[in-house]
Design an enzyme around this catalytic site. Structure first.
Site, short mmCIF file in Angstrom:
data_model
loop_
_atom_site.label_atom_id
_atom_site.label_comp_id
_atom_site.label_asym_id
_atom_site.label_seq_id
_atom_site.Cartn_x
_atom_site.Cartn_y
_atom_site.Cartn_z
N ARG A 1 4.29 0.63 -7.05
CA ARG A 1 3.95 -0.42 -5.62
C ARG A 1 2.65 -1.01 -5.76
O ARG A 1 2.65 -1.77 -5.32
CB ARG A 1 3.90 0.70 -4.52
CG ARG A 1 4.92 1.83 -4.17
CD ARG A 1 4.82 2.68 -2.87
NE ARG A 1 4.61 1.64 -1.41
CZ ARG A 1 4.77 1.56 -1.00
NH1 ARG A 1 6.11 2.30 -0.40
NH2 ARG A 1 4.80 1.16 0.17
N LYS B 1 6.10 -10.32 -17.12
CA LYS B 1 5.88 -11.00 -14.66
C LYS B 1 4.84 -11.86 -15.27
O LYS B 1 5.07 -12.67 -14.54
CB LYS B 1 5.87 -9.17 -14.44
CG LYS B 1 5.68 -10.08 -13.03
CD LYS B 1 6.39 -10.05 -12.60
CE LYS B 1 6.77 -11.00 -11.15
NZ LYS B 1 7.59 -11.56 -10.49
N HIS C 1 24.54 -40.57 -13.60
CA HIS C 1 24.40 -40.97 -14.79
C HIS C 1 23.63 -40.02 -16.01
O HIS C 1 23.10 -40.41 -16.24
CB HIS C 1 22.29 -41.52 -13.85
CG HIS C 1 21.92 -42.28 -12.95
ND1 HIS C 1 22.48 -43.55 -12.90
CD2 HIS C 1 21.91 -42.25 -11.36
CE1 HIS C 1 22.01 -43.80 -11.13
NE2 HIS C 1 21.79 -42.88 -10.55
N ASN D 1 -0.72 1.16 6.20
CA ASN D 1 0.30 -0.06 5.09
C ASN D 1 0.31 -1.08 6.16
O ASN D 1 1.14 -0.68 7.36
CB ASN D 1 0.96 0.35 4.80
CG ASN D 1 2.24 -0.23 4.01
OD1 ASN D 1 1.32 -1.50 3.43
ND2 ASN D 1 3.47 -0.27 3.24
N GLY D 2 -0.04 -1.78 6.38
CA GLY D 2 0.26 -3.27 6.96
C GLY D 2 -0.60 -4.46 7.49
O GLY D 2 -1.66 -4.53 6.89
N GLU E 1 16.89 -16.34 -16.66
CA GLU E 1 16.45 -16.36 -16.93
C GLU E 1 17.22 -14.54 -16.10
O GLU E 1 16.90 -13.36 -17.55
CB GLU E 1 14.68 -16.19 -15.95
CG GLU E 1 15.18 -15.97 -14.38
CD GLU E 1 13.33 -15.50 -13.91
OE1 GLU E 1 12.60 -15.32 -14.72
OE2 GLU E 1 13.18 -16.16 -12.33
N GLU F 1 15.06 -24.19 -9.10
CA GLU F 1 14.93 -22.71 -8.41
C GLU F 1 16.24 -22.02 -9.05
O GLU F 1 16.05 -21.05 -9.41
CB GLU F 1 14.47 -22.68 -7.70
CG GLU F 1 14.09 -20.72 -6.94
CD GLU F 1 13.45 -20.24 -8.28
OE1 GLU F 1 12.39 -20.42 -9.42
OE2 GLU F 1 13.14 -18.74 -8.33
N CYS G 1 0.78 -1.22 0.02
CA CYS G 1 0.27 0.07 -0.33
C CYS G 1 0.36 1.48 0.15
O CYS G 1 2.05 0.99 0.06
CB CYS G 1 -0.62 -0.41 1.16
SG CYS G 1 -2.27 -1.63 1.00
N LYS H 1 16.28 -19.00 -11.89
CA LYS H 1 16.40 -17.16 -11.50
C LYS H 1 18.08 -16.74 -12.01
O LYS H 1 18.18 -16.68 -12.63
CB LYS H 1 17.38 -17.55 -10.45
CG LYS H 1 16.21 -17.25 -9.40
CD LYS H 1 15.08 -16.11 -9.09
CE LYS H 1 14.07 -15.72 -9.49
NZ LYS H 1 13.55 -16.70 -9.50
N TRP I 1 -2.83 -1.97 -2.09
CA TRP I 1 -2.51 -3.47 -1.83
C TRP I 1 -3.45 -4.33 -1.49
O TRP I 1 -3.15 -4.60 -0.15
CB TRP I 1 -1.40 -4.31 -2.36
CG TRP I 1 -1.47 -5.45 -3.02
CD1 TRP I 1 -0.75 -6.66 -1.89
CD2 TRP I 1 -0.76 -5.85 -3.98
NE1 TRP I 1 -0.97 -7.18 -2.38
CE2 TRP I 1 -0.32 -7.24 -3.48
CE3 TRP I 1 -0.48 -4.83 -5.08
CZ2 TRP I 1 0.20 -7.90 -5.16
CZ3 TRP I 1 0.30 -5.86 -6.34
CH2 TRP I 1 0.26 -6.87 -6.29
#
Ligand code: AGP
Length: 609
Positions: free
Chosen positions: A27, A604, A505, A100-101, A489, A482, A2, A486, A74
């Site tokens: 944001r 995204k 193997h 905010n929070g 990309e 992962e 937020c 990262k 948000w």
């Protein structure tokens, strides 16, 4: 995340507040609003959607005042709607708050206030703040504010105005950012400096546990016990772009550093008073007791979080778990019966393949759950239940905070199912739940300067390598996948994640002095086996970069470069180990001059099949 804006001064108050909200649009938000206090009392305007819609509404209803606050929301508690948009006001329409929070104890406060006759109109946690202040307000608003704030628990940055003091903005901060801007005869308040950089560069950063008010431009600051405290000012030298990144070079780095705060919010959004708090899960316990299989589907990084969930659920809840990438699931013939629980993971909640997978799963008549970061996203309208990750808006294309919060949610689901199926003792469950509170502080340790400098040095060493291997066993295998994603990309270096036991193997043929091998070798029941995999690589001149647990004296004898993380259970270790993987990829991409926030060919959210 937020956005908050506040203003007192000689300029056009609504104009300054609106401009501030526009600068905070980066944001991410789903609704917005403003409130003004002046000679006509308190006036308020709110709108779902973009700031331009709020602006349109304002043009038709040009409210004003001598002091104003604004907010871009948000959603975390309560879907995006005008009713849930901030500012929120008290019963007498005299006080307005923006926040905010997350207020952890909002339900108990709300129940107490309702019992006293307060009328609530929204589903938000924020609304309790303004009714609490109203309840404490008799004839001194400053005292009412100072009495109310310490009763709030959780993460919050708040701004409050009152029709009885239309020359004052009240503020308080606990964990969520808030900063004061000092202009010539005018004062600003905002979630971050970019909101008022056009007007002021002298700032006061409000620290945790501080509250106060700005009266006719004069700042008064106190701790939560009401003791006056001195504040210091500083000058902001950033331009607006840098300010949006809070001084970080890229949003991805800013979001890596936000993870301690985000994970604390994820925990607060799923665990309350050492018990599960899943308000939107909507799957009856009786149904969960009949579940005999779990099917998890996702894409990319979210798939890796789901893969970790497979290990967590099978080990803790003793349930078999199928895991699929969505693009494969929608075109194969899965065997799904109604005793299956289907879980889709998607940060955006808009990924076409994952949404399609949910549609397919529903045709089998199974209960479906989404794990997502976006309240009200498309996927939330396709499923029976939702668990929000509360990571806040993620701007970097490469998922970071959304991944660690997804993994945490999968761990919470595994513990929840283990409890329902009586596969875990109350004592062990409490042990695992209490360990969660250490995650943020352990990540802060990983983010300490000396560790960052070590990772930067390693990144410089291997920046020109053409291939990387990432290895891990058990829960560290999805992490290896992962870590490889990262690096691929954002640095465009080819990288592959492998189960460490698979090396013999085939992949071991790749090993030579030009092939760095990142091994997640944190303490686990398979540690000895991982050490022997590392030795196989080292024996062939492979360059091993080890991620090991603090206190491990063996690792440094078998690797070329070592990154240490705080000791933890294998489940929490899995979350901690991701941070060095994210940082290593980031610094390699940075030293290679890549456009880290917008990597080539990537979006995204992939909203097409
Ligand atoms: C991860 O860094 C990528 N940005 C990508 O793999 C992403 O995780 C994938 O597209 C899934 O997105 P979603 O979580 O929004 O569904």
């Amino acid at each position: 995340m937020c956005g908050i804006v506040g203003y007192y001064g000689k300029r056009n108050v609504p104009e300054v507040v609106l401009n501030g909200l526009k600068t905070l649009e980066y944001r991410g938000y789903d609704s917005s609003g403003m409130a003004f206090a002046g000679k006509n009392g308190l006036s308020i305007i709110k709108s779902v959607g973009k700031i331009k819609e709020l602006e349109e509404k304002f043009k038709n209803n040009p409210i004003n005042g001598t002091v104003g606050i604004g907010h871009s929301r948000w959603a975390t508690h309560g879907v995006p709607s005008e009713v849930n948009a901030h500012p929120h006001i008290d019963c007498k329409n005299k006080i307005a708050v923006v926040h905010n929070g997350i207020i952890e104890n909002f339900m108990e406060l709300k129940n107490e206030l309702i019992a006293k006759g307060h009328k609530f109109v929204s589903d938000t946690d924020t609304e309790v703040i303004v009714h609490l202040i109203e309840d404490n307000y008799t004839d001194n608003f400053e005292e009412a504010f100072k009495k109310s704030v310490p009763l709030l628990r959780g993460a919050f940055a708040i701004a409050v105005i009152c029709a009885d003091c239309p020359d004052t903005i009240f503020f308080a901060r606990m964990k969520s950012p808030l900063v004061i801007g000092i202009g010539r005869g005018e004062t600003f308040l905002a979630s971050d400096v970019v909101a008022f950089l056009d007007y002021a560069r002298e700032v006061v950063y409000i620290d945790n546990g501080q509250l106060g008010f700005i009266k006719k431009g004069k700042i008064s600051m106190f701790d939560f016990d009401g003791n006056p405290i001195k504040y210091k000012t500083s000058m902001v030298l950033w331009d607006a772009e840098m300010a949006k990144k809070n001084g970080y070079k890229y949003f991805m780095l800013k979001e890596i550093y936000e993870q301690p705060e985000c994970l604390a919010k994820t925990i607060n959004g799923t665990i309350r008073n050492n018990d599960f708090y899943l308000p939107n899960f909507n799957i009856p316990v009786e149904h969960l007791k009949k579940i005999r299989r779990i099917s998890i589907v996702a894409c990319g990084t979210a798939y890796h979080a789901g893969f970790l969930g497979k290990y967590f659920i099978e080990e803790l809840a003793k349930l078999p778990v199928d895991i699929d990438v969505a693009s494969e699931f929608i075109y194969r013939e899965p065997i799904i019966s109604d005793d299956t629980l289907f879980i889709a993971i998607s940060q955006s909640g808009e990924t076409a393949d994952t949404k399609e997978a949910v549609v397919k799963a529903r045709k089998f008549g199974v209960k479906t759950v989404a794990v997502t970061n976006v309240v009200g996203s498309s996927i939330t309208r396709e499923v029976d239940g939702v668990i929000y990750t509360n990571a806040g808006f993620e701007k970097g294309v490469a998922a970071t905070k959304s991944f660690t919060t997804q993994v945490l949610v999968m761990y919470v689901i595994a513990l929840y199912l283990a409890k329902i199926r009586e596969m875990i003792s109350e004592e062990t469950l409490l042990e695992y739940i209490s360990e969660l509170s250490s995650i943020s502080q352990k990540i802060e340790i990983i983010l300490q300067h000396k560790n960052i400098e070590n990772i930067k040095m390693i990144a410089r060493m291997y920046q020109n390598c053409r291939d990387f291997l990432f290895l891990g066993r058990n829960v560290n295998y999805p992490l290896a996948l992962e870590g490889a994603l990262k690096l691929k990309e954002i640095s465009y270096i080819h990288a592959e994640g492998y189960a460490a036991g698979e090396m013999k193997h085939g992949p071991i043929a790749l090993i030579d002095e030009n092939c760095p091998v990142v091994v997640i070798m944190t303490k686990s029941k398979l540690y000895e086996k991982v050490i022997s995999n590392v030795k196989e690589v080292a024996a062939r001149k492979g360059l091993v970069i080890g991620i090991a647990s603090e206190g491990d004296d063996t690792a440094k004898t078998v690797v070329k470069n070592l990154i240490k993380i705080p000791d933890a259970s294998p489940y929490v270790s899995a979350i901690l180990s991701v941070i060095p993987l994210q940082l290593l990829s980031y610094y390699i991409a940075d030293v290679r001059g890549c456009d880290i926030d917008q990597p080539r060919n990537l979006a995204k959210s992939v909203t097409v099949e």
